[in-house]
Design an enzyme around this catalytic site. Structure first.
Site, mmCIF file in Angstrom:
data_model
loop_
_atom_site.group_PDB
_atom_site.id
_atom_site.type_symbol
_atom_site.label_atom_id
_atom_site.label_comp_id
_atom_site.label_asym_id
_atom_site.label_seq_id
_atom_site.Cartn_x
_atom_site.Cartn_y
_atom_site.Cartn_z
ATOM 1 N N LYS A 20 2.461 -41.740 19.001
ATOM 2 C CA LYS A 20 3.832 -41.695 18.764
ATOM 3 C C LYS A 20 4.367 -42.712 17.859
ATOM 4 O O LYS A 20 3.335 -43.596 17.568
ATOM 5 C CB LYS A 20 4.710 -42.083 20.133
ATOM 6 C CG LYS A 20 4.394 -40.895 21.355
ATOM 7 C CD LYS A 20 5.177 -41.305 22.401
ATOM 8 C CE LYS A 20 4.807 -40.624 23.577
ATOM 9 N NZ LYS A 20 5.765 -40.847 24.771
ATOM 10 N N TYR A 60 9.826 -31.875 23.938
ATOM 11 C CA TYR A 60 10.158 -32.388 25.378
ATOM 12 C C TYR A 60 10.987 -31.581 26.210
ATOM 13 O O TYR A 60 11.772 -32.218 27.055
ATOM 14 C CB TYR A 60 10.638 -33.688 25.281
ATOM 15 C CG TYR A 60 9.673 -35.091 25.027
ATOM 16 C CD1 TYR A 60 8.469 -35.019 25.647
ATOM 17 C CD2 TYR A 60 9.680 -35.676 23.885
ATOM 18 C CE1 TYR A 60 7.581 -36.046 25.578
ATOM 19 C CE2 TYR A 60 8.749 -36.840 23.724
ATOM 20 C CZ TYR A 60 7.614 -36.874 24.587
ATOM 21 O OH TYR A 60 6.719 -37.786 24.475
ATOM 22 N N ASN A 123 5.596 -45.939 25.039
ATOM 23 C CA ASN A 123 4.111 -45.904 25.545
ATOM 24 C C ASN A 123 2.953 -45.297 24.622
ATOM 25 O O ASN A 123 2.175 -44.854 25.234
ATOM 26 C CB ASN A 123 4.182 -45.488 27.017
ATOM 27 C CG ASN A 123 4.781 -43.777 26.823
ATOM 28 O OD1 ASN A 123 4.961 -43.316 25.948
ATOM 29 N ND2 ASN A 123 4.914 -42.896 28.128
ATOM 30 N N HIS A 126 0.827 -39.171 23.591
ATOM 31 C CA HIS A 126 1.398 -38.290 24.288
ATOM 32 C C HIS A 126 0.135 -37.448 24.686
ATOM 33 O O HIS A 126 -0.892 -37.441 23.676
ATOM 34 C CB HIS A 126 2.488 -37.237 23.755
ATOM 35 C CG HIS A 126 2.539 -36.258 24.277
ATOM 36 N ND1 HIS A 126 3.122 -35.901 25.303
ATOM 37 C CD2 HIS A 126 1.838 -34.754 24.039
ATOM 38 C CE1 HIS A 126 3.127 -34.512 25.738
ATOM 39 N NE2 HIS A 126 2.105 -33.826 25.041
ATOM 40 N N GLU A 137 1.601 -26.565 23.480
ATOM 41 C CA GLU A 137 1.958 -27.620 22.518
ATOM 42 C C GLU A 137 1.181 -27.550 21.197
ATOM 43 O O GLU A 137 1.458 -27.740 20.151
ATOM 44 C CB GLU A 137 1.782 -29.195 23.279
ATOM 45 C CG GLU A 137 2.813 -29.576 24.307
ATOM 46 C CD GLU A 137 2.530 -30.468 25.089
ATOM 47 O OE1 GLU A 137 3.399 -31.205 26.018
ATOM 48 O OE2 GLU A 137 1.289 -31.228 25.179
HETATM 49 P P1 GDP Z 1 3.856 -38.253 30.051
HETATM 50 O O1 GDP Z 1 3.268 -36.801 30.051
HETATM 51 O O2 GDP Z 1 2.955 -39.427 30.730
HETATM 52 O O3 GDP Z 1 3.814 -38.884 28.638
HETATM 53 O O4 GDP Z 1 5.158 -38.699 30.854
HETATM 54 P P2 GDP Z 1 6.459 -37.561 31.054
HETATM 55 O O5 GDP Z 1 6.133 -36.236 30.639
HETATM 56 O O6 GDP Z 1 7.000 -37.593 32.421
HETATM 57 O O7 GDP Z 1 7.608 -38.023 29.973
HETATM 58 C C1 GDP Z 1 7.431 -37.938 28.655
HETATM 59 C C2 GDP Z 1 7.852 -39.381 28.092
HETATM 60 O O8 GDP Z 1 9.241 -39.748 28.371
HETATM 61 C C3 GDP Z 1 6.797 -40.346 28.749
HETATM 62 O O9 GDP Z 1 5.785 -40.518 27.735
HETATM 63 C C4 GDP Z 1 7.897 -41.558 28.253
HETATM 64 O O10 GDP Z 1 7.898 -41.919 26.868
HETATM 65 C C5 GDP Z 1 9.335 -40.985 28.402
HETATM 66 N N1 GDP Z 1 9.611 -41.396 29.813
HETATM 67 C C6 GDP Z 1 9.168 -40.705 30.863
HETATM 68 N N2 GDP Z 1 9.834 -41.495 31.928
HETATM 69 C C7 GDP Z 1 10.780 -42.300 31.614
HETATM 70 C C8 GDP Z 1 11.898 -43.003 31.894
HETATM 71 O O11 GDP Z 1 11.884 -43.294 33.127
HETATM 72 N N3 GDP Z 1 12.615 -43.757 31.226
HETATM 73 C C9 GDP Z 1 12.168 -43.909 29.848
HETATM 74 N N4 GDP Z 1 13.252 -44.566 29.052
HETATM 75 N N5 GDP Z 1 11.546 -42.918 29.285
HETATM 76 C C10 GDP Z 1 10.811 -42.459 30.013
HETATM 77 MG MG MG Z 2 4.318 -35.153 29.859
#
Ligand code: GDP
Ligand code: MG
Length: 160
Positions: A20, A60, A123, A126, A137
């Site tokens: 990212k 997303y 973080n 992805h 994807e």
């Molecule tokens: P990943 O698959 O581990 O990347 O997580 P997810 O698919 O659940 O979420 C996608 C991205 O959204 C994550 O990598 C984070 O950057 C962001 N994200 C997820 N949960 C949160 C949250 O509770 N707060 C915020 N600000 N960002 C979040």
């Molecule tokens: Mg995810």
């Protein structure tokens, strides 16, 4: 050369991995690519791209009802992203292990997020979360002709 057809099929597993904008800006491209490379996975596609906000929202779209969705899409489209496809046995699930838990506060030390970042919204990486997501994807980010199939010399030392 490969006797067991199930092993051969497993080796063709592919996942979508993206560094990212925060990972790019923080100079972590080589560190992140190096971890996948040293593990033994094979890079089959890579490009640097600044996604539009609409594209980020498509990527997303399963999170569109979440309160952080708008900020997340703004962020993903805020600068260059390194989009990649990695191939290898178990790469979808094990790639997620290399990445670590979604929140860097919960990611184990030794993982990419555990070692290299602090906050969930920054973080740095992805990774596809399952076989179906991986196919979708890869199809969203890459044209089929951008995926390069090739034999890597170390495969005979990685797979029996
Ligand atoms: P990943 O698959 O581990 O990347 O997580 P997810 O698919 O659940 O979420 C996608 C991205 O959204 C994550 O990598 C984070 O950057 C962001 N994200 C997820 N949960 C949160 C949250 O509770 N707060 C915020 N600000 N960002 C979040
Ligand atoms: Mg995810």
């Amino acid at each position: 050369m490969l006797q067991d057809p199930t092993v051969e099929a497993a080796e063709l597993e592919r996942t979508f991995i993206a560094i990212k904008p925060d990972g790019v800006q923080r100079g972590l491209i080589s560190e992140i690519i190096g971890r996948f490379e040293r593990k033994g996975y094979k890079l089959v596609a890579i490009k640097l791209i600044v996604p539009t906000k609409e594209f980020a929202a498509q990527h997303y779209d399963d999170l569109s009802s979440r309160p952080f969705f708008n900020g997340l899409c703004d962020f993903l489209s805020s600068g260059p992203v390194v989009a990649m496809v990695w191939e290898g046995q178990g790469v979808i699930k094990y790639g997620r292990k290399l990445i670590g838990a979604t929140s860097p506060q919960a990611s184990e030390p030794g993982t990419i997020r555990g070692d290299l970042c602090v906050q969930v919204s920054r973080n740095i990486i992805h990774g596809s979360d399952g076989p179906e997501t991986a196919v979708n994807e890869i199809g969203l980010w890459f044209k089929p002709e951008e995926l390069v199939s090739y034999t890597k010399n170390d495969e005979k030392w990685l797979y029996e």
